[in-house]
Design a protein around this motif. Structure first.
Motif, PDB file in Angstrom:
ATOM      1  N   ARG A   7      62.560  -8.315  19.321  1.00  0.00           N
ATOM      2  CA  ARG A   7      62.639  -8.797  20.707  1.00  0.00           C
ATOM      3  C   ARG A   7      63.743  -8.077  21.471  1.00  0.00           C
ATOM      4  NH1 ARG A   7      63.328 -14.359  19.180  1.00  0.00           N
ATOM      5  NH2 ARG A   7      61.631 -14.638  17.746  1.00  0.00           N
ATOM      6  N   LEU A   8      64.837  -7.806  20.790  1.00  0.00           N
ATOM      7  CA  LEU A   8      65.934  -7.080  21.417  1.00  0.00           C
ATOM      8  C   LEU A   8      65.492  -5.664  21.797  1.00  0.00           C
ATOM      9  CD1 LEU A   8      68.914  -7.031  22.241  1.00  0.00           C
ATOM     10  CD2 LEU A   8      69.442  -6.235  19.941  1.00  0.00           C
ATOM     11  N   LEU A   9      64.747  -5.003  20.914  1.00  0.00           N
ATOM     12  CA  LEU A   9      64.220  -3.673  21.220  1.00  0.00           C
ATOM     13  C   LEU A   9      63.317  -3.710  22.446  1.00  0.00           C
ATOM     14  CD1 LEU A   9      63.194  -1.912  17.888  1.00  0.00           C
ATOM     15  CD2 LEU A   9      64.955  -1.236  19.483  1.00  0.00           C
ATOM     16  N   VAL A  10      62.457  -4.713  22.517  1.00  0.00           N
ATOM     17  CA  VAL A  10      61.551  -4.847  23.656  1.00  0.00           C
ATOM     18  C   VAL A  10      62.347  -5.083  24.936  1.00  0.00           C
ATOM     19  CG1 VAL A  10      59.722  -6.260  24.683  1.00  0.00           C
ATOM     20  CG2 VAL A  10      59.612  -5.620  22.261  1.00  0.00           C
ATOM     21  N   ALA A  11      63.368  -5.898  24.867  1.00  0.00           N
ATOM     22  CA  ALA A  11      64.208  -6.171  26.041  1.00  0.00           C
ATOM     23  C   ALA A  11      64.926  -4.900  26.499  1.00  0.00           C
ATOM     24  CB  ALA A  11      65.220  -7.259  25.722  1.00  0.00           C
ATOM     25  N   GLU A  15      64.415  -2.951  30.102  1.00  0.00           N
ATOM     26  CA  GLU A  15      65.577  -2.689  30.945  1.00  0.00           C
ATOM     27  C   GLU A  15      65.676  -1.208  31.293  1.00  0.00           C
ATOM     28  OE1 GLU A  15      70.417  -2.851  30.523  1.00  0.00           O
ATOM     29  OE2 GLU A  15      69.215  -4.229  29.322  1.00  0.00           O
ATOM     30  N   ILE A  16      65.516  -0.362  30.313  1.00  0.00           N
ATOM     31  CA  ILE A  16      65.603   1.080  30.549  1.00  0.00           C
ATOM     32  C   ILE A  16      64.443   1.546  31.417  1.00  0.00           C
ATOM     33  CG2 ILE A  16      65.495   3.336  29.434  1.00  0.00           C
ATOM     34  CD1 ILE A  16      67.072   2.103  27.102  1.00  0.00           C
ATOM     35  N   GLU A  34      63.357   7.032  21.611  1.00  0.00           N
ATOM     36  CA  GLU A  34      63.947   6.541  20.370  1.00  0.00           C
ATOM     37  C   GLU A  34      63.518   5.097  20.092  1.00  0.00           C
ATOM     38  OE1 GLU A  34      68.176   6.969  20.610  1.00  0.00           O
ATOM     39  OE2 GLU A  34      68.054   9.133  20.896  1.00  0.00           O
ATOM     40  N   ILE A  35      63.527   4.274  21.134  1.00  0.00           N
ATOM     41  CA  ILE A  35      63.132   2.876  20.977  1.00  0.00           C
ATOM     42  C   ILE A  35      61.660   2.791  20.583  1.00  0.00           C
ATOM     43  CG2 ILE A  35      62.760   0.705  22.209  1.00  0.00           C
ATOM     44  CD1 ILE A  35      65.321   1.328  23.781  1.00  0.00           C
ATOM     45  N   SER A  49      51.569  -0.766  24.353  1.00  0.00           N
ATOM     46  CA  SER A  49      50.396  -1.647  24.322  1.00  0.00           C
ATOM     47  C   SER A  49      50.804  -3.095  24.034  1.00  0.00           C
ATOM     48  CB  SER A  49      49.396  -1.172  23.271  1.00  0.00           C
ATOM     49  OG  SER A  49      49.935  -1.259  21.986  1.00  0.00           O
ATOM     50  N   GLU A  50      51.852  -3.287  23.265  1.00  0.00           N
ATOM     51  CA  GLU A  50      52.350  -4.626  22.977  1.00  0.00           C
ATOM     52  C   GLU A  50      52.852  -5.306  24.251  1.00  0.00           C
ATOM     53  OE1 GLU A  50      52.469  -6.335  19.920  1.00  0.00           O
ATOM     54  OE2 GLU A  50      51.157  -4.707  19.288  1.00  0.00           O
ATOM     55  N   ILE A  51      53.546  -4.559  25.069  1.00  0.00           N
ATOM     56  CA  ILE A  51      54.096  -5.112  26.307  1.00  0.00           C
ATOM     57  C   ILE A  51      52.987  -5.488  27.269  1.00  0.00           C
ATOM     58  CG2 ILE A  51      55.459  -4.539  28.349  1.00  0.00           C
ATOM     59  CD1 ILE A  51      57.340  -3.038  26.518  1.00  0.00           C
ATOM     60  N   LYS A  52      51.936  -4.658  27.338  1.00  0.00           N
ATOM     61  CA  LYS A  52      50.811  -4.954  28.218  1.00  0.00           C
ATOM     62  C   LYS A  52      50.084  -6.218  27.794  1.00  0.00           C
ATOM     63  CE  LYS A  52      50.047  -0.265  29.780  1.00  0.00           C
ATOM     64  NZ  LYS A  52      49.152   0.891  29.782  1.00  0.00           N
ATOM     65  N   GLU A  53      50.014  -6.461  26.490  1.00  0.00           N
ATOM     66  CA  GLU A  53      49.360  -7.674  25.988  1.00  0.00           C
ATOM     67  C   GLU A  53      50.149  -8.916  26.341  1.00  0.00           C
ATOM     68  OE1 GLU A  53      48.684  -7.352  21.823  1.00  0.00           O
ATOM     69  OE2 GLU A  53      47.323  -5.664  22.041  1.00  0.00           O
ATOM     70  N   ILE A  54      51.482  -8.809  26.365  1.00  0.00           N
ATOM     71  CA  ILE A  54      52.345  -9.948  26.660  1.00  0.00           C
ATOM     72  C   ILE A  54      52.177 -10.379  28.118  1.00  0.00           C
ATOM     73  CG2 ILE A  54      54.745 -10.696  26.866  1.00  0.00           C
ATOM     74  CD1 ILE A  54      55.351  -8.867  24.465  1.00  0.00           C
ATOM     75  N   LYS A  55      52.050  -9.430  29.011  1.00  0.00           N
ATOM     76  CA  LYS A  55      51.938  -9.739  30.446  1.00  0.00           C
ATOM     77  C   LYS A  55      50.621 -10.379  30.684  1.00  0.00           C
ATOM     78  CE  LYS A  55      54.871  -6.103  32.166  1.00  0.00           C
ATOM     79  NZ  LYS A  55      54.982  -4.936  32.984  1.00  0.00           N
TER      80      LYS A  55
END
Length: 55
Positions: A7-11, A15-16, A34-35, A49-55
């Motif tokens: 979760r920290l990596l996703v955050a 942010e970046i 790198e992330i 793709s993970e982030i798009k699924e969350i939204k």
């Protein structure tokens, strides 16, 4: 890697990504890469793709 670390990596990624929209920067692009690589290495899934699924 624990879920909290993922979760920290996703955050950090989000942010970046927001900072890049405002000000394009080569170092920030490298950090994003790198992330993404680290997330893929740990989970076997693509972060974008993970982030798009969350939204």
């Amino acid at each position: 890697m624990k879920k909290s670390e993922l979760r920290l990596l996703v955050a950090q990624y989000r942010e970046i990504k927001n900072k890049l929209k405002k000000l394009p920067n080569k170092k920030l692009k490298e950090k994003l890469g790198e992330i993404e690589h680290r997330y893929f290495h740990e989970t076997g899934r693509v972060l974008e793709s993970e982030i798009k699924e969350i939204k």
